[in-house]
Every structure is written in structure tokens, then in C-alpha cells.
Design a protein around this motif. Structure first.
Motif, PDB file in Angstrom:
ATOM      1  N   MET A  78      11.641  -3.541  -6.527  1.00 13.51           N
ATOM      2  CA  MET A  78      12.366  -2.311  -6.278  1.00 13.51           C
ATOM      3  C   MET A  78      12.517  -1.466  -7.538  1.00 13.51           C
ATOM      4  N   GLU A  79      12.468  -2.087  -8.720  1.00 12.86           N
ATOM      5  CA  GLU A  79      12.488  -1.300  -9.958  1.00 12.86           C
ATOM      6  C   GLU A  79      11.312  -0.333 -10.007  1.00 12.86           C
ATOM      7  N   ILE A  80      10.157  -0.767  -9.496  1.00 14.30           N
ATOM      8  CA  ILE A  80       8.974   0.099  -9.453  1.00 14.30           C
ATOM      9  C   ILE A  80       9.199   1.241  -8.465  1.00 14.30           C
ATOM     10  N   PHE A  81       9.791   0.922  -7.312  1.00 13.85           N
ATOM     11  CA  PHE A  81      10.088   1.950  -6.313  1.00 13.85           C
ATOM     12  C   PHE A  81      10.967   3.041  -6.915  1.00 13.85           C
ATOM     13  N   ALA A  82      11.984   2.630  -7.681  1.00 14.15           N
ATOM     14  CA  ALA A  82      12.918   3.587  -8.261  1.00 14.15           C
ATOM     15  C   ALA A  82      12.215   4.510  -9.263  1.00 14.15           C
ATOM     16  N   ILE A  83      11.342   3.950 -10.076  1.00 12.77           N
ATOM     17  CA  ILE A  83      10.606   4.753 -11.062  1.00 12.77           C
ATOM     18  C   ILE A  83       9.672   5.727 -10.360  1.00 12.77           C
ATOM     19  N   ALA A  84       9.045   5.275  -9.269  1.00 11.43           N
ATOM     20  CA  ALA A  84       8.080   6.112  -8.553  1.00 11.43           C
ATOM     21  C   ALA A  84       8.712   7.382  -7.995  1.00 11.43           C
ATOM     22  N   GLU A  85      10.006   7.343  -7.710  1.00  8.43           N
ATOM     23  CA  GLU A  85      10.673   8.523  -7.164  1.00  8.43           C
ATOM     24  C   GLU A  85      10.664   9.702  -8.139  1.00  8.43           C
ATOM     25  N   ASN A  86      10.463   9.438  -9.413  1.00  7.10           N
ATOM     26  CA  ASN A  86      10.520  10.495 -10.420  1.00  7.10           C
ATOM     27  C   ASN A  86       9.148  11.045 -10.818  1.00  7.10           C
ATOM     28  N   TYR A  87       8.099  10.559 -10.157  1.00 14.58           N
ATOM     29  CA  TYR A  87       6.738  10.979 -10.514  1.00 14.58           C
ATOM     30  C   TYR A  87       5.911  11.165  -9.252  1.00 14.58           C
ATOM     31  N   PRO A  88       4.814  11.921  -9.347  1.00 10.87           N
ATOM     32  CA  PRO A  88       3.852  11.894  -8.250  1.00 10.87           C
ATOM     33  C   PRO A  88       3.423  10.447  -8.033  1.00 10.87           C
ATOM     34  N   ASN A  89       3.308  10.024  -6.785  1.00 12.98           N
ATOM     35  CA  ASN A  89       3.027   8.607  -6.577  1.00 12.98           C
ATOM     36  C   ASN A  89       2.220   8.366  -5.321  1.00 12.98           C
ATOM     37  N   LEU A  90       1.607   7.197  -5.290  1.00 17.39           N
ATOM     38  CA  LEU A  90       0.878   6.732  -4.120  1.00 17.39           C
ATOM     39  C   LEU A  90       1.258   5.277  -3.903  1.00 17.39           C
ATOM     40  N   GLN A  91       1.804   4.989  -2.724  1.00 13.16           N
ATOM     41  CA  GLN A  91       2.162   3.609  -2.391  1.00 13.16           C
ATOM     42  C   GLN A  91       1.053   3.016  -1.532  1.00 13.16           C
ATOM     43  N   LEU A  92       0.472   1.918  -2.006  1.00 13.09           N
ATOM     44  CA  LEU A  92      -0.595   1.245  -1.287  1.00 13.09           C
ATOM     45  C   LEU A  92       0.002   0.188  -0.372  1.00 13.09           C
ATOM     46  N   ALA A  93      -0.548   0.082   0.834  1.00 11.07           N
ATOM     47  CA  ALA A  93      -0.055  -0.898   1.804  1.00 11.07           C
ATOM     48  C   ALA A  93      -0.792  -2.218   1.636  1.00 11.07           C
ATOM     49  N   THR A  94      -0.055  -3.294   1.774  1.00  6.22           N
ATOM     50  CA  THR A  94      -0.647  -4.626   1.681  1.00  6.22           C
ATOM     51  C   THR A  94      -1.243  -5.046   3.019  1.00  6.22           C
ATOM     52  N   SER A  95      -2.192  -5.942   2.957  1.00  6.79           N
ATOM     53  CA  SER A  95      -2.663  -6.580   4.182  1.00  6.79           C
ATOM     54  C   SER A  95      -1.659  -7.656   4.578  1.00  6.79           C
ATOM     55  N   THR A  96      -1.828  -8.260   5.738  1.00  4.14           N
ATOM     56  CA  THR A  96      -0.901  -9.300   6.181  1.00  4.14           C
ATOM     57  C   THR A  96      -0.986 -10.551   5.308  1.00  4.14           C
ATOM     58  N   SER A  97      -2.068 -10.667   4.539  1.00  5.45           N
ATOM     59  CA  SER A  97      -2.198 -11.800   3.618  1.00  5.45           C
ATOM     60  C   SER A  97      -1.680 -11.467   2.223  1.00  5.45           C
ATOM     61  N   GLY A  98      -1.269 -10.195   2.025  1.00  6.12           N
ATOM     62  CA  GLY A  98      -0.703  -9.795   0.748  1.00  6.12           C
ATOM     63  C   GLY A  98      -1.678  -9.157  -0.214  1.00  6.12           C
ATOM     64  N   GLU A  99      -2.917  -8.939   0.214  1.00  3.51           N
ATOM     65  CA  GLU A  99      -3.918  -8.352  -0.670  1.00  3.51           C
ATOM     66  C   GLU A  99      -3.765  -6.830  -0.742  1.00  3.51           C
ATOM     67  N   ILE A 100      -3.965  -6.297  -1.934  1.00  6.56           N
ATOM     68  CA  ILE A 100      -3.902  -4.848  -2.154  1.00  6.56           C
ATOM     69  C   ILE A 100      -5.304  -4.338  -2.469  1.00  6.56           C
ATOM     70  N   ASP A 101      -5.691  -3.253  -1.801  1.00  7.24           N
ATOM     71  CA  ASP A 101      -6.980  -2.613  -2.068  1.00  7.24           C
ATOM     72  C   ASP A 101      -6.730  -1.405  -2.971  1.00  7.24           C
ATOM     73  N   PHE A 102      -7.278  -1.448  -4.170  1.00  2.82           N
ATOM     74  CA  PHE A 102      -7.027  -0.397  -5.159  1.00  2.82           C
ATOM     75  C   PHE A 102      -8.107   0.687  -5.175  1.00  2.82           C
ATOM     76  N   LYS A 103      -8.910   0.788  -4.120  1.00  4.66           N
ATOM     77  CA  LYS A 103     -10.030   1.719  -4.135  1.00  4.66           C
ATOM     78  C   LYS A 103      -9.592   3.185  -4.171  1.00  4.66           C
ATOM     79  N   GLU A 104      -8.343   3.478  -3.776  1.00  6.35           N
ATOM     80  CA  GLU A 104      -7.864   4.864  -3.795  1.00  6.35           C
ATOM     81  C   GLU A 104      -7.424   5.321  -5.183  1.00  6.35           C
ATOM     82  N   CYS A 105      -7.395   4.415  -6.152  1.00  2.72           N
ATOM     83  CA  CYS A 105      -7.002   4.786  -7.517  1.00  2.72           C
ATOM     84  C   CYS A 105      -8.068   5.667  -8.147  1.00  2.72           C
TER      85      CYS A 105
END
Length: 329
Positions: A78-105
Motif C-alpha cells: 500500500m505504500e506504493i499505492f500511496a506514492i502512485a497517487e501523486n504521479y502519472p501511473n499505470l497499475q498492472l493487473a496480476t494473473s490468478t497465479s500472481g504473475e505480472i506482465d510488464f510488456k506495457e512498460c
């Protein structure tokens, strides 16, 4: 080095010029070298924080500019969530196994990478390579997972190697374009002093922990498997979050109040957590479990320590099964 001796030799201010202070400075430098060797960074990249969570702000705010986009995931802290509120941001959704796809970076983004989720133990196998700067949250992984080669800033928590609480280790890469977000007159990352006794005690702890981990990792893995098998086979309407790191585990139980479960287990001699892993006092449903699509009701989080024995686990699981049944009655 015994704990009383640590306090005896490390009370002076290592920045002063006296003989005792010079000895304290030597202790501090030796501690930095110890951490550098275990964490895979340079000793002159390390700073210590009396509040580990401050490291999220210092690292990310120092890497970000007002127009820079922060990319993070919906299972970050949640510390990351709070910081993101002060900047342009993109939240990536996890898969059901917890994997993150960073291809949108993109190569202009600052990306937050969580090596290991401290609530579930999910280990992030993906590594963002197309970004301007990379912040690494290693607060749950400790020394278990090495930093990616393109790291810019990284944060560890002393408790991840059974060190004292209230000590964060923040590393800022010499290659990073980092600017101190706090008012400052010199090059120090942290403007205030951090307890030298805690630093020395944590350095001793990480040495001991790493040595023990080589011998005990197999036992920890077996205990994790035993817990998962028992809950799956013996306790109905239970849901286990995806795992990864053997020392962490999250289980949820339908028709059970988490606060009651944690309290009763504590009364019976077993310390477990629940709710949001970002705050032990927050009994609200976990945003991590919700993002994974896992049951959030009746959740407990377990940490398997080096000293945990199979006998301890056997007794705990029997008590857990009985307590869940009583709460459902």
C-alpha cells in the motif's frame, strides 16, 4: 559478538572525531561490507533507515519526476499505492497465479518490482527491462532472491533475515538518476542517524541467517508442503493463495471471522497475522487476495522460521483444524 557488547562499543556517534567514535565508524563500515556482500550491492550504495517503510518514499520519489509515469502492480504494498497517487501511473493487473506482465512498460517509466509478496510468498519471475529506472522491493525476499542487473534502488527489511525490527536497508545504485526528495545540505540519503547497535546486530543476524538457510531451506520447504497438504485434506472450505517462497503461506477459511481466529490461536500460543500485510493492525480484507481472486474471508498468514519444527507444525495444524470447526459451529 554478544548483544551487551554491541551496545557497549557502538554507542558513540561514528561521524565524530574521538577515539570511541572512530571505533564506531569502523564497526559501521564493517557492517556495510557485510550487507553489501550478502545483498549484492556496493557498500557505498547502502543507507540505513530507522523506519523501513520510509524507504519506499525515498527510493521512488527520488527516481520520479512530476511527469514521469510510475508503473506498479495491484499486489504491491500500500505504500506504493500511496506514492502512485501523486504521479502519472499505470497499475498492472496480476494473473490468478500472481504473475505480472510488464510488456506495457516504456523506456521512460519508473517501474516498481516486488521480488516476493510478503503476504502470499508469490515470487515474481518476470523482470521489466524496458524502463528508465527500476525500484526493487526486497523487503520480503531478503537474501533469497538476487537483484536484477538493471536495478536503480532497492529496499530490504532487517526482519527478513531474523534481524531486529525498525531497520531498513536502502541501496541506491551509482548508475541511477536519483535525487534526494528530502530537504538536504549534503549527500546523505537519510538526514538523521540510525541506531548503530541495531545495524551491527542486524549485520550479525544476516551472517547467521545466510549460514543457517543453506542447511534449513529443505526443511522449510517440507514444512510448507505439509501445511498445504493438511489444510487441503483436513479442513473443508479452505482456500490457499498461490505460493512461491517456502517461508510464507496464506490460507483463508470460509464462514470464519479472521480476527476471532487470530485471537484464539494467539491465546493457544500461536502467533499468526491476518488482513492487510501492510499493517498488522488492519483487519480489512487483503487487496492482494482480492486481486488474485482468492477467498479473503477468515484469512491467516504464516511465516515459517528456521527454528520452526515439524512437531510445532503438527500441533499447530491440529489446533487450527479444531479452532476453525469451533468458529463455524
Amino acid at each position: 559478538m554478544a548483544l551487551p557488547h554491541i551496545f557497549e562499543v557502538s554507542w558513540p556517534d561514528p561521524t565524530k572525531l574521538g577515539v570511541d567514535s572512530k571505533s564506531a565508524a569502523i564497526l559501521l563500515n564493517e557492517a556495510k561490507e557485510t550487507f553489501a556482500g550478502h545483498l549484492g550491492v556496493r557498500s557505498d550504495e547502502i543507507s540505513f533507515l530507522g523506519e523501513p517503510s520510509l524507504g519506499f518514499y525515498l527510493a521512488l520519489s527520488g527516481l520520479l519526476s512530476p511527469n514521469t509515469r510510475l508503473v506498479y502492480s495491484n499486489i504491491d504494498r500500500m505504500e506504493i499505492f500511496a506514492i502512485a497517487e501523486n504521479y502519472p501511473n499505470l497499475q498492472l493487473a496480476t494473473s490468478t497465479s500472481g504473475e505480472i506482465d510488464f510488456k506495457e512498460c516504456t523506456n521512460s517509466d519508473v517501474v516498481s518490482l516486488q521480488l516476493c509478496n510478503r503476504e502470499t510468498g508469490i515470487i515474481q519471475s518476470g523482470r521489466p527491462t524496458n524502463c528508465a529506472e527500476l525500484f526493487v522491493d526486497a523487503t520480503a525476499s531478503g537474501t533469497r532472491i538476487r537483484l536484477p542487473g538493471n536495478w536503480s534502488a532497492a529496499l530490504w527489511d532487517s526482519i527478513s533475515w531474523a534481524g531486529p525490527g525498525g531497520l531498513g536497508v536502502l541501496a541506491i545504485s551509482k548508475k541511477a538518476k536519483w535525487k534526494n526528495p528530502l530537504p538536504h545540505l549534503d549527500s546523505r540519503v537519510n538526514p538523521g542517524p540510525t541506531s548503530l547497535p541495531l545495524i551491527v546486530a542486524s549485520a550479525l543476524a544476516i551472517d547467521s541467517w545466510v549460514a543457517d538457510e543453506k542447511n534449513l531451506a529443505e526443511k522449510i520447504s517440507a514444512i510448507n508442503s505439509e501445511i498445504r497438504t493438511y489444510i487441503t485434506d483436513k479442513i473443508p472450505n479452505a482456500d490457499l493463495a498461490p505460493g512461491g517462497a517456502d517461508h510464507l503461506l496464506s490460507a483463508s477459511f470460509l464462514y470464519v471471522n479472521a480476527e476471532q481466529l487470530v485471537t484464539i490461536l494467539a491465546d493457544k500460543g500461536f502467533a499468526v497475522d491476518s488482513g492487510s500485510a501492510c499493517n498488522a493492525t488492519n483487519m480489512q480484507p487483503s487487496h492482494v487476495l482480492a486481486a488474485l481472486g482468492t477467498l479473503t474471508q477468515g484469512n491467516i498468514r504464516l511465516t515459517i522460521h528456521h527454528a520452526t519444527s515439524f512437531e510445532d507444525v503438527k500441533i499447530f495444524l491440529e489446533v487450527l483444524e479444531q479452532t476453525v470447526a469451533e468458529l463455524r459451529a
